[in-house]
Motif scaffolding. Structure first.
Motif, short mmCIF file in Angstrom:
data_model
loop_
_atom_site.label_atom_id
_atom_site.label_comp_id
_atom_site.label_asym_id
_atom_site.label_seq_id
_atom_site.Cartn_x
_atom_site.Cartn_y
_atom_site.Cartn_z
N MET A 1 0.84 -1.20 0.00
CA MET A 1 0.00 0.00 0.00
C MET A 1 0.87 1.25 0.00
N TRP A 2 0.50 2.27 -0.79
CA TRP A 2 1.22 3.55 -0.78
C TRP A 2 0.88 4.27 0.52
N VAL A 3 1.90 4.73 1.22
CA VAL A 3 1.64 5.44 2.47
C VAL A 3 1.21 6.86 2.15
N HIS A 4 0.10 7.26 2.74
CA HIS A 4 -0.43 8.59 2.45
C HIS A 4 0.38 9.66 3.17
N PRO A 5 0.76 10.76 2.47
CA PRO A 5 1.49 11.82 3.17
C PRO A 5 0.62 12.48 4.24
N ILE A 6 1.24 12.97 5.29
CA ILE A 6 0.48 13.63 6.36
C ILE A 6 0.19 15.08 5.95
N TYR A 7 -1.07 15.48 6.08
CA TYR A 7 -1.44 16.88 5.85
C TYR A 7 -1.79 17.49 7.20
N THR A 8 -1.44 18.74 7.42
CA THR A 8 -1.86 19.40 8.66
C THR A 8 -3.25 19.99 8.48
N ARG A 9 -3.90 20.25 9.61
CA ARG A 9 -5.24 20.84 9.58
C ARG A 9 -5.24 22.16 8.80
N GLU A 10 -4.22 22.94 9.07
CA GLU A 10 -4.09 24.24 8.40
C GLU A 10 -4.02 24.07 6.87
N GLN A 11 -3.23 23.09 6.45
CA GLN A 11 -3.06 22.87 5.01
C GLN A 11 -4.37 22.45 4.35
N ILE A 12 -5.10 21.54 4.99
CA ILE A 12 -6.32 21.06 4.31
C ILE A 12 -7.44 22.10 4.33
N GLU A 13 -7.42 22.95 5.37
CA GLU A 13 -8.46 23.99 5.40
C GLU A 13 -8.15 25.09 4.40
N ALA A 14 -6.88 25.23 4.04
CA ALA A 14 -6.50 26.31 3.12
C ALA A 14 -6.77 25.98 1.66
N ILE A 15 -7.08 24.73 1.37
CA ILE A 15 -7.35 24.34 -0.03
C ILE A 15 -8.58 25.10 -0.52
N ASP A 16 -8.52 25.54 -1.77
CA ASP A 16 -9.69 26.26 -2.28
C ASP A 16 -9.86 26.01 -3.78
N VAL A 17 -10.99 26.46 -4.25
CA VAL A 17 -11.29 26.40 -5.67
C VAL A 17 -10.24 27.22 -6.42
N ALA A 18 -9.77 26.73 -7.56
CA ALA A 18 -8.80 27.47 -8.37
C ALA A 18 -9.03 27.11 -9.82
N HIS A 19 -8.62 28.01 -10.71
CA HIS A 19 -8.78 27.70 -12.13
C HIS A 19 -7.53 28.10 -12.91
N ARG A 20 -7.02 27.15 -13.66
CA ARG A 20 -5.91 27.45 -14.54
C ARG A 20 -6.47 27.94 -15.87
N GLU A 21 -6.07 29.11 -16.24
CA GLU A 21 -6.58 29.70 -17.47
C GLU A 21 -6.17 28.84 -18.67
N ALA A 22 -7.10 28.63 -19.60
CA ALA A 22 -6.78 27.86 -20.80
C ALA A 22 -6.03 28.75 -21.77
N LYS A 23 -4.76 28.37 -22.07
CA LYS A 23 -3.94 29.24 -22.92
C LYS A 23 -3.73 28.66 -24.32
N THR A 24 -3.61 27.35 -24.40
CA THR A 24 -3.29 26.75 -25.70
C THR A 24 -4.53 26.06 -26.27
N PHE A 25 -4.40 25.59 -27.49
CA PHE A 25 -5.51 24.85 -28.09
C PHE A 25 -5.83 23.60 -27.26
N ARG A 26 -4.75 22.92 -26.84
CA ARG A 26 -4.93 21.71 -26.02
C ARG A 26 -5.73 22.02 -24.75
N ASP A 27 -5.38 23.15 -24.09
CA ASP A 27 -6.08 23.55 -22.86
C ASP A 27 -7.57 23.76 -23.12
N ARG A 28 -7.84 24.50 -24.22
CA ARG A 28 -9.24 24.83 -24.51
C ARG A 28 -10.04 23.59 -24.85
N PHE A 29 -9.40 22.67 -25.55
CA PHE A 29 -10.04 21.41 -25.91
C PHE A 29 -10.40 20.63 -24.63
N ALA A 30 -9.42 20.53 -23.72
CA ALA A 30 -9.63 19.77 -22.47
C ALA A 30 -10.71 20.42 -21.62
#
Ligand code: FE2
Ligand code: FE2
Length: 273
Positions: free
Chosen positions: A1-30
């Protein structure tokens, strides 16, 4: 089994919605592919994402059972890309007698992590025959499409997964907001299955809310990994495993270093050729 890395409470609460802008044709297609799949899936399952300010409206209400059904289906799909990418690169390494540069282990670990999400949610809900049929059909179609696509353009596929994970984080963030606002009171107190405690090394008193925080953090890591891999050449070393630059500011398996929209190639590959 792969051992899961430890995350701190602070780190997991800081996660948020984010968006990478589509710059290339490949990005826009995806991005277009993901948007189409998401709206079709939402429509087919009757899910409506509330616009800002309408989170508490009755017509957007989601019960624990509805959430679990959605998670179960999405996690069963999410476990496919890492396995396909890992498999294609594994076979390629065998076939052309060349080292892989450490992508395979990250991709297979992602597939394993998604399956742990699935196995955890599976402990909490009993899917009926219709759901099982959806899982069968969904996998049959998605695996084959993704496999052929990965042979044609691995970079587009990693961007596609990056955008898929953006959507997953939107969904899990909404769920966490619902819990925080008291709309799913059960999950403030309900415990988590044993398998989850073991995998994420959670306390005995961990709640469903804690679990969703951890799952969302995993998705954030997949978002980062796939957006980064999409910026690299398939022959580049995998910077999440191999130390490619001579300082500590480089991708890692944990959340110690974290870049929601992925790392640019020039920042993680020593030379730019
Ligand atoms: Fe997942
Ligand atoms: Fe994921």
């Amino acid at each position: 089994m792969w051992v899961h890395p430890i995350y701190t409470r602070e780190q997991i609460e800081a996660i948020d919605v984010a968006h990478r802008e589509a710059k290339t044709f490949r990005d826009r297609f995806a991005l277009t592919a993901i948007r189409m799949i998401r709206s079709t899936f939402d429509f087919a399952t009757g899910y409506k994402h509330p616009p800002p300010g309408h989170e508490a409206d009755k017509k957007f209400e989601m019960t624990p059972e509805l959430w679990l059904r959605r998670f179960l289906f999405l996690e069963s799909i999410a476990g496919v890309p890492g396995m396909v990418g890992g498999m294609v690169r594994h076979l390629q390494s065998l076939r052309i007698l060349r080292r892989d540069n450490a992508w395979i282990e990250t991709l297979l670990e992602e597939a394993y992590n998604e399956r742990m999400h699935l196995l955890t949610f599976m402990q909490l809900t009993k899917p009926g025959w219709f759901m099982r049929l959806m899982l069968l059909g969904g996998q049959g179609v998605f695996f084959n499409l993704f496999f052929v696509s990965y042979l044609i353009s691995p970079r587009t596929c990693h961007r596609f997964v990056g955008y898929l994970e953006e959507e997953a984080i939107i969904t899990y963030t909404r769920c966490l907001k619902d819990i925080a606002a008291g709309r799913i009171p059960e999950w403030k107190t309900e415990g988590v299955p044993q398998i989850a405690k073991k995998y994420w090394r959670l306390d005995d008193n961990a709640t469903m809310e804690d679990l969703i925080y951890y799952v969302r953090a995993d998705e954030a890591k997949h978002r980062e990994v796939n957006h980064t891999l999409a910026n690299l050449k398939p022959s580049d070393p995998n910077p999440f495993v191999i130390h490619t630059v001579h300082n500590d500011n480089q991708p890692s398996k944990s959340l110690k270093t974290y870049n929601p929209i992925g790392w640019e190639r020039k920042d993680v590959i020593g030379s730019d050729n």
